[in-house]
Design a protein around this motif. Structure first.
Motif, PDB file in Angstrom:
ATOM      1  N   UNK A 152      44.916  39.655  32.802  1.00  0.00           N
ATOM      2  CA  UNK A 152      46.172  38.687  33.431  1.00  0.00           C
ATOM      3  C   UNK A 152      45.475  37.606  34.118  1.00  0.00           C
ATOM      4  N   UNK A 153      45.919  36.412  33.759  1.00  0.00           N
ATOM      5  CA  UNK A 153      45.262  35.162  34.424  1.00  0.00           C
ATOM      6  C   UNK A 153      46.481  34.720  35.243  1.00  0.00           C
ATOM      7  N   UNK A 154      46.098  34.531  36.640  1.00  0.00           N
ATOM      8  CA  UNK A 154      47.036  34.223  37.928  1.00  0.00           C
ATOM      9  C   UNK A 154      46.680  32.826  38.229  1.00  0.00           C
ATOM     10  N   UNK A 155      47.186  31.639  37.807  1.00  0.00           N
ATOM     11  CA  UNK A 155      46.810  30.262  38.251  1.00  0.00           C
ATOM     12  C   UNK A 155      48.016  29.872  39.087  1.00  0.00           C
ATOM     13  N   UNK A 156      47.406  29.369  40.165  1.00  0.00           N
ATOM     14  CA  UNK A 156      48.331  28.371  41.180  1.00  0.00           C
ATOM     15  C   UNK A 156      47.638  26.962  41.251  1.00  0.00           C
ATOM     16  N   UNK A 157      48.456  26.185  41.082  1.00  0.00           N
ATOM     17  CA  UNK A 157      48.043  24.631  40.877  1.00  0.00           C
ATOM     18  C   UNK A 157      48.809  23.925  42.306  1.00  0.00           C
ATOM     19  N   UNK A 158      48.102  23.153  43.058  1.00  0.00           N
ATOM     20  CA  UNK A 158      48.942  22.380  43.981  1.00  0.00           C
ATOM     21  C   UNK A 158      48.238  20.842  44.070  1.00  0.00           C
ATOM     22  N   UNK A 159      48.913  19.859  44.894  1.00  0.00           N
ATOM     23  CA  UNK A 159      48.330  18.661  44.891  1.00  0.00           C
ATOM     24  C   UNK A 159      47.286  18.268  45.787  1.00  0.00           C
ATOM     25  N   UNK A 160      46.778  19.223  46.464  1.00  0.00           N
ATOM     26  CA  UNK A 160      45.467  18.867  47.455  1.00  0.00           C
ATOM     27  C   UNK A 160      44.351  18.979  46.533  1.00  0.00           C
TER      28      UNK A 160
END
Length: 158
Positions: free
Chosen positions: A75-83
């Motif tokens: 299970x790949x858990x990815x969290x992206x943001x603008x920093x």
């Protein structure tokens, strides 16, 4: 070799908070064939989602983009943001303050996940952690993976 995967994506603004991301993730974990049989893995995923979404909200001061992908073994858990700043885990004495009450989220993820990586994307960054439930095959050989202590990208660690 055919690869089959299932995935979900959702954006969580600061106003929706970490709790909403955790609840959303829990609902999708319950739909996976191992969701009810691997409570430790589920707990590790949910705690990691909490840490990663919190970090996105704190450091990017904006929404967290959460993507879950199950590929049959991980299970790949990815969290992206603008920093655009690429983080690395801090050691307990990194700042000489062993009593710090924050700054340990990525260290927690690195302990809970089977592997993790951080990379630049679209002017920001994405952190992806892989969780293999008990009995899932490991498509990789060798030690756990994680980013190096210097520079971007993945590297083997002992």
């Amino acid at each position: 070799m055919a690869v089959k995967a299932v995935g979900w994506a959702r954006t969580f603004p600061i106003s929706r908070g970490v709790r909403a991301a955790r609840q959303w993730t829990a609902g999708h974990l319950a739909s996976l064939p191992w969701g009810g049989a691997a409570p430790d893995t589920v707990h590790s995923v949910l705690l990691s989602v909490s840490e990663l979404v919190t970090n996105a909200h704190l450091h990017a001061v904006g929404p967290a983009h959460l993507v879950l992908t199950w590929d049959g073994s991980c299970l790949h858990v990815s969290v992206a943001d603008s920093d655009p700043h690429l983080p690395s885990p801090r050691t307990a004495d990194a700042d000489g303050d062993t009593g710090a009450t924050s700054g340990r989220g990525l260290g927690i993820v690195s302990v809970l996940a089977d592997s993790w990586d951080v990379h630049a994307c679209h002017g920001g960054k994405a952190i992806t952690a892989c969780f293999r439930p008990p009995g899932a095959s490991d498509p990789h050989t060798g030690p756990r993976r994680g980013p190096p202590t210097t520079g971007p990208g993945g590297a083997r660690r002992s």
